[in-house]
Scaffold this motif. Sequence first.
Motif, PDB file in Angstrom:
ATOM      1  N   PHE A  96      -9.255   3.374 -19.852  1.00  0.00           N
ATOM      2  CA  PHE A  96      -8.657   4.633 -19.406  1.00  0.00           C
ATOM      3  C   PHE A  96      -9.223   4.989 -18.038  1.00  0.00           C
ATOM      4  O   PHE A  96     -10.451   5.030 -17.853  1.00  0.00           O
ATOM      5  CB  PHE A  96      -8.968   5.747 -20.418  1.00  0.00           C
ATOM      6  N   GLU A  97      -8.325   5.211 -17.083  1.00  0.00           N
ATOM      7  CA  GLU A  97      -8.743   5.583 -15.723  1.00  0.00           C
ATOM      8  C   GLU A  97      -8.621   7.089 -15.558  1.00  0.00           C
ATOM      9  O   GLU A  97      -7.532   7.645 -15.686  1.00  0.00           O
ATOM     10  CB  GLU A  97      -7.871   4.891 -14.656  1.00  0.00           C
ATOM     11  N   HIS A  98      -9.750   7.728 -15.310  1.00  0.00           N
ATOM     12  CA  HIS A  98      -9.773   9.182 -15.115  1.00  0.00           C
ATOM     13  C   HIS A  98     -10.280   9.487 -13.702  1.00  0.00           C
ATOM     14  O   HIS A  98     -10.866   8.615 -13.043  1.00  0.00           O
ATOM     15  CB  HIS A  98     -10.687   9.833 -16.169  1.00  0.00           C
ATOM     16  N   ALA A  99     -10.053  10.718 -13.252  1.00  0.00           N
ATOM     17  CA  ALA A  99     -10.540  11.112 -11.925  1.00  0.00           C
ATOM     18  C   ALA A  99     -12.058  11.101 -11.849  1.00  0.00           C
ATOM     19  O   ALA A  99     -12.629  10.959 -10.762  1.00  0.00           O
ATOM     20  CB  ALA A  99     -10.011  12.513 -11.582  1.00  0.00           C
ATOM     21  N   ALA A 100     -12.736  11.237 -13.017  1.00  0.00           N
ATOM     22  CA  ALA A 100     -14.202  11.222 -13.038  1.00  0.00           C
ATOM     23  C   ALA A 100     -14.770   9.814 -13.071  1.00  0.00           C
ATOM     24  O   ALA A 100     -15.919   9.594 -12.660  1.00  0.00           O
ATOM     25  CB  ALA A 100     -14.711  12.007 -14.236  1.00  0.00           C
ATOM     26  N   GLY A 101     -14.015   8.838 -13.580  1.00  0.00           N
ATOM     27  CA  GLY A 101     -14.507   7.467 -13.657  1.00  0.00           C
ATOM     28  C   GLY A 101     -13.698   6.643 -14.646  1.00  0.00           C
ATOM     29  O   GLY A 101     -12.698   7.097 -15.206  1.00  0.00           O
ATOM     30  N   TYR A 102     -14.167   5.405 -14.867  1.00  0.00           N
ATOM     31  CA  TYR A 102     -13.529   4.502 -15.833  1.00  0.00           C
ATOM     32  C   TYR A 102     -14.186   4.678 -17.198  1.00  0.00           C
ATOM     33  O   TYR A 102     -15.417   4.786 -17.293  1.00  0.00           O
ATOM     34  CB  TYR A 102     -13.688   3.049 -15.401  1.00  0.00           C
ATOM     35  N   ALA A 103     -13.368   4.682 -18.244  1.00  0.00           N
ATOM     36  CA  ALA A 103     -13.884   4.763 -19.614  1.00  0.00           C
ATOM     37  C   ALA A 103     -13.291   3.620 -20.429  1.00  0.00           C
ATOM     38  O   ALA A 103     -12.093   3.324 -20.332  1.00  0.00           O
ATOM     39  CB  ALA A 103     -13.527   6.104 -20.243  1.00  0.00           C
ATOM     40  N   LEU A 104     -14.144   2.983 -21.244  1.00  0.00           N
ATOM     41  CA  LEU A 104     -13.710   1.883 -22.108  1.00  0.00           C
ATOM     42  C   LEU A 104     -13.931   2.299 -23.561  1.00  0.00           C
ATOM     43  O   LEU A 104     -15.058   2.644 -23.951  1.00  0.00           O
ATOM     44  CB  LEU A 104     -14.505   0.607 -21.791  1.00  0.00           C
TER      45      LEU A 104
END
Length: 548
Positions: free
Chosen positions: A8-16
């Motif tokens: 998941f690509e968010h404005a705060a960073g990448y999350a797996l």
Amino acid sequence: MVLLHVLFEHAAGYALFAVREVEEISLLLPQVEESVLTIGKFHNVVKLVAFSPFRSAQSALENINAISEGILHEDLRLLLETSMPAKKKKALLGVADPKIGAAILEELGYQCQTGGVVAEIMRGIRLHFHALVKGLTAQSASKAQLGLGHSYSRAKVKFNVNRVDNMIIQSISLLDQLDKDINTFSMRVREWYGYHFPELIKIVPENYTYCRLAKFIGNRKELSEESLEGLEEIVMDSAKAQAILEASRSSMGMDISPLDLINIESFSSRVISLSEYRKGLQEYLRSKMSQVAPSLSALIGEVVGARLISHAGSLMNLAKYPASTVQILGAEKALFRALKTRGNTPKYGLIFHSTFIGRAAAKNKGRISRYLANKCTIASRIDCFSEVPTSVFGDKLREQVEERLAFYETGEPPRKNLEVMKEAVVEANEVVAEVKRKLEKKEKKRKKREKKRLEALAAAAEEVENSVMEVEENDTEPKKKKKKKQQELEASSEQELEAASEPEQNGLDEEEPLSKRKRKLSVETAEEEEEKKKKKKKKKKTAKDLED
């Protein structure tokens, strides 16, 4: 069992995220949709494996640009290499964009999945992202999204390849609007001033010249032989100037008050200023078109070329259009009306304003408009995609259209397109080489000037430092001199004391030290003074006794 991970690509960073029980979830899609809405149930579905926050706003912008273009960024590569399972065959990665999935598969070898279950899980992650990541609040997440959205949009606007076309589109729109306004205002001046001097309309039909004359003449009764020279300057014709003078003497117009004349003159000056501004705007448009679309402007003219770009929306859009669309561009109403009524479709649109179609015979207008539209398409594509745009191709294409017109009239066969394009390529290469050489020369001169400026600044800074050092030295010199004098005095006194303390040797006899000698001398002088005082006292006593 294949383990599903979701990126998941968010404005705060990448999350797996790791998805639990992928087989059951893939079979029970309605249950997945229900579990997405509540955070408690969704926690049982997904688990955060890793979160890689962006270091800065610039880093976030670089990553989002890479994702939008389907490029695997180094930050994302590092996250996947460190957090995904080592056995790539047993791992399946869910992504939102198929382009980034293809890039991950190509570079890292992980199988990627989009749509279906992944889309539902993405929806849940997007809804509960601030609750799934520790330390992230909903407010901070929305702020990050807003900031990244603004910076991404700003970067896209700056990167817009059509940004130069916008000036042309605005200029041609303003030019058309000015033409309408100037015509309307000029007709108002003619009608207004025509009450006083109706004969002037027939003598001077041009709007700009009429407004200048209305401002210059004012009251026709005051016009005399002395003002004939001024009339000639405006009209640029002595016969017309004389005709105006004679018409003013025998005019049938009504008398007009000075206040009305003042208003007519002020309105005429406004129309004159608008006309002069229109001339300046046309020059600006000509220079802009020679920079942006030199081939198109050389082929069909600056104004018609600008109208084509404006109607298409940009030079890029115009370059994408086929020749058949360019031919009827601007005649859409007539086209759809003809299609609706099953009548004849229009042969030309905006390109009708070029000189070529007007010069062609009635039976050849459709043929020449088709040929001209073909050449316009070629010219627009050359202008849009060439690194250094030149007018060479436009001039050659114009020659081809001229030859085709001559062929329709006289039957003389034109040159082949291949020959003309070969000549154009040779000339264009020469022009491009010359332009690049000039640009390099300018760059060298600029660097030279910059170097001289930096040297001058360095020299000035050095001079300032030297002057400061000199001032400091001047301040410290008197102090040093005083110190030296004090040191010299102290050294001389010490030497005297040492010399006085040391005994002087003359042969084998040793003399008394200087200190003892000084003491003896002081004692002797004291005794002599006492004896002198005693003698003086005796003399005084004897003198008193004698007086008695």
